[in-house]
Motif scaffolding. Sequence first.
Motif, short mmCIF file in Angstrom:
data_model
loop_
_atom_site.label_atom_id
_atom_site.label_comp_id
_atom_site.label_asym_id
_atom_site.label_seq_id
_atom_site.Cartn_x
_atom_site.Cartn_y
_atom_site.Cartn_z
N PHE A 1 11.99 12.66 -10.56
CA PHE A 1 12.40 13.19 -9.25
C PHE A 1 11.57 12.55 -8.14
CE2 PHE A 1 12.04 16.28 -5.77
CZ PHE A 1 13.39 16.41 -5.45
N ILE A 2 10.26 12.41 -8.36
CA ILE A 2 9.39 11.77 -7.36
C ILE A 2 9.80 10.32 -7.15
CG2 ILE A 2 7.03 10.95 -6.95
CD1 ILE A 2 6.03 13.53 -8.23
N LEU A 3 10.10 9.62 -8.25
CA LEU A 3 10.52 8.22 -8.14
C LEU A 3 11.82 8.10 -7.36
CD1 LEU A 3 9.73 5.37 -8.94
CD2 LEU A 3 10.99 5.66 -11.07
N LEU A 4 12.77 8.98 -7.62
CA LEU A 4 14.03 9.00 -6.87
C LEU A 4 13.78 9.28 -5.39
CD1 LEU A 4 16.38 10.92 -9.32
CD2 LEU A 4 16.77 8.61 -8.45
N LEU A 5 12.89 10.21 -5.12
CA LEU A 5 12.59 10.59 -3.74
C LEU A 5 11.94 9.43 -2.98
CD1 LEU A 5 12.76 13.10 -1.88
CD2 LEU A 5 10.39 13.60 -2.52
N LEU A 6 11.01 8.75 -3.64
CA LEU A 6 10.33 7.62 -3.01
C LEU A 6 11.31 6.49 -2.70
CD1 LEU A 6 7.02 7.41 -5.10
CD2 LEU A 6 7.30 8.27 -2.76
N ALA B 1 4.34 3.29 -1.56
CA ALA B 1 5.29 4.26 -1.03
C ALA B 1 4.79 5.69 -1.25
CB ALA B 1 6.66 4.08 -1.69
N LEU B 2 4.19 5.93 -2.42
CA LEU B 2 3.63 7.26 -2.72
C LEU B 2 2.47 7.58 -1.79
CD1 LEU B 2 3.59 9.77 -4.52
CD2 LEU B 2 2.12 8.51 -6.10
N GLN B 3 1.58 6.60 -1.57
CA GLN B 3 0.44 6.80 -0.66
C GLN B 3 0.92 7.04 0.77
OE1 GLN B 3 -1.89 3.26 -1.23
NE2 GLN B 3 -2.65 3.90 -3.23
N LYS B 4 1.98 6.38 1.14
CA LYS B 4 2.54 6.54 2.49
C LYS B 4 3.08 7.96 2.68
CE LYS B 4 6.14 4.66 5.53
NZ LYS B 4 7.27 3.70 5.62
N LEU C 1 11.92 0.08 -0.38
CA LEU C 1 12.43 0.21 -1.75
C LEU C 1 13.96 0.21 -1.79
CD1 LEU C 1 9.96 2.88 -3.21
CD2 LEU C 1 9.74 0.39 -3.16
N HIS C 2 14.59 -0.05 -0.65
CA HIS C 2 16.06 -0.13 -0.62
C HIS C 2 16.50 -1.55 -0.99
CE1 HIS C 2 16.65 3.60 2.20
NE2 HIS C 2 15.92 3.85 1.12
N PRO D 1 18.01 -4.11 -4.51
CA PRO D 1 18.79 -4.00 -5.75
C PRO D 1 17.97 -3.51 -6.95
CG PRO D 1 19.39 -5.99 -4.60
CD PRO D 1 18.24 -5.41 -3.85
N MET D 2 16.75 -4.02 -7.09
CA MET D 2 15.92 -3.63 -8.23
C MET D 2 15.66 -2.13 -8.24
SD MET D 2 12.12 -4.93 -9.41
CE MET D 2 11.18 -3.89 -8.29
N TYR D 3 15.33 -1.59 -7.09
CA TYR D 3 15.01 -0.16 -7.02
C TYR D 3 16.26 0.72 -7.02
CZ TYR D 3 10.25 -1.64 -6.25
OH TYR D 3 9.01 -2.22 -6.42
N PHE D 4 17.38 0.16 -6.56
CA PHE D 4 18.63 0.90 -6.70
C PHE D 4 18.98 1.09 -8.17
CE2 PHE D 4 23.24 0.72 -7.43
CZ PHE D 4 23.63 1.88 -6.79
N LEU D 5 18.85 0.02 -8.96
CA LEU D 5 19.11 0.11 -10.39
C LEU D 5 18.08 1.02 -11.07
CD1 LEU D 5 20.00 -3.63 -11.15
CD2 LEU D 5 21.58 -1.70 -10.89
N LEU D 6 16.84 0.97 -10.60
CA LEU D 6 15.80 1.84 -11.15
C LEU D 6 16.11 3.31 -10.86
CD1 LEU D 6 13.11 2.20 -12.58
CD2 LEU D 6 11.95 1.72 -10.40
N SER D 7 16.68 3.58 -9.69
CA SER D 7 17.06 4.96 -9.37
C SER D 7 18.16 5.46 -10.31
CB SER D 7 17.53 5.06 -7.91
OG SER D 7 18.76 4.40 -7.70
N GLN D 8 19.07 4.56 -10.69
CA GLN D 8 20.10 4.93 -11.65
C GLN D 8 19.50 5.23 -13.02
OE1 GLN D 8 23.55 5.24 -10.90
NE2 GLN D 8 22.61 5.14 -8.88
N LEU D 9 18.47 4.47 -13.39
CA LEU D 9 17.77 4.72 -14.66
C LEU D 9 17.09 6.09 -14.63
CD1 LEU D 9 16.87 3.56 -17.43
CD2 LEU D 9 14.85 2.65 -16.27
#
Length: 315
Positions: free
Chosen positions: A43-48, A300-303, A55-56, A58-66
């Motif tokens: 959930f934290i990863l999706l939120l970040l 992103a988490l630190q931010k 993080l917008h 392609p790599m992070y979009f696919l990671l959000s699907q994972l």
Amino acid sequence: MEGGNETFTTDFILLGLFPNMKYVCILIHTIILIYLAAVTGNFILLLLIWMDLRLHTPMYFLLSQLSLIDLALISSTVPKMAINFFSGRKNITHLACGTQIFFFFTLGGAECILLTLMAYDRYVAVCNPLRYAVIMNQGVCVQMAVVSWIGGILASTAHTIYTMNLPICGSREIHHFFCEMPAIMKISCTDTATYELVVFVMGIAFIVIPFGLIMTSYTLIFLTVLHMKSLKGGRKALATCTSHLMVVSFYLGPCVYMYMTPGSSHTPEQEQAVSVFCTVLTPMLNPLIYSLRNKDVLEALQKVLGKHPVIKQNT
């Protein structure tokens, strides 16, 4: 009379996780803690990924699907197992059992396809960086996600229909903590040899071929990195790739054991141990692997955490 009883008794009995284990209570509580950690981490990863514009990609979009798949996968098994354990009830309805099988195979198939597409994304980023934005545009990323889910649904539908129509002539006790296809096949009174061959072929399509494509992508990536002049760029490329390879090995390795080897060679305890690794441990480890080894996610988490003192000062 036996046929009549079979008609009215449609519920299955889930014997639970390692029913003969002495300290199973400790194991159940540990798995619940792992479940909470997995839900929180994903959930934290999706939120970040949603909150941070950096993080917008392609790599992070696919990671959000994972992460979505992992959240759904662990939630399709652990809550029911916990409810049965603490309530003392072991039954599961025919419909609920079929639903578990459907979601398990949908999510499992979708993850196999998605891991392959994530490897392709890394291949394009490292081996063809100048055309990355063109090849991996927003439309292509959405299509990749859709293909992953549809592929999983199609395979799952076939498996679910067959499994739930298997005749059960004797005991309806499933030696597992959730409705798993191999465990149900073992209590069926019909010959499942032909279907085991079908499962093997499906395993080639969803496990062996994806693994081959993933290894091909990373072989090409490794060869490209060897010719890079920038050591920093090469290390960054390999860092994201090694994270993905760890996830692939954690997920596809156990799947080979479960679906590419004869079911008669597995004991119920072995199948449960592998299932715990795939459906419980892996969803918890994935966000840790991608966050602890990823500078962008950590920043992103630190931010996000750094915003709280500012808000207090303003108020």
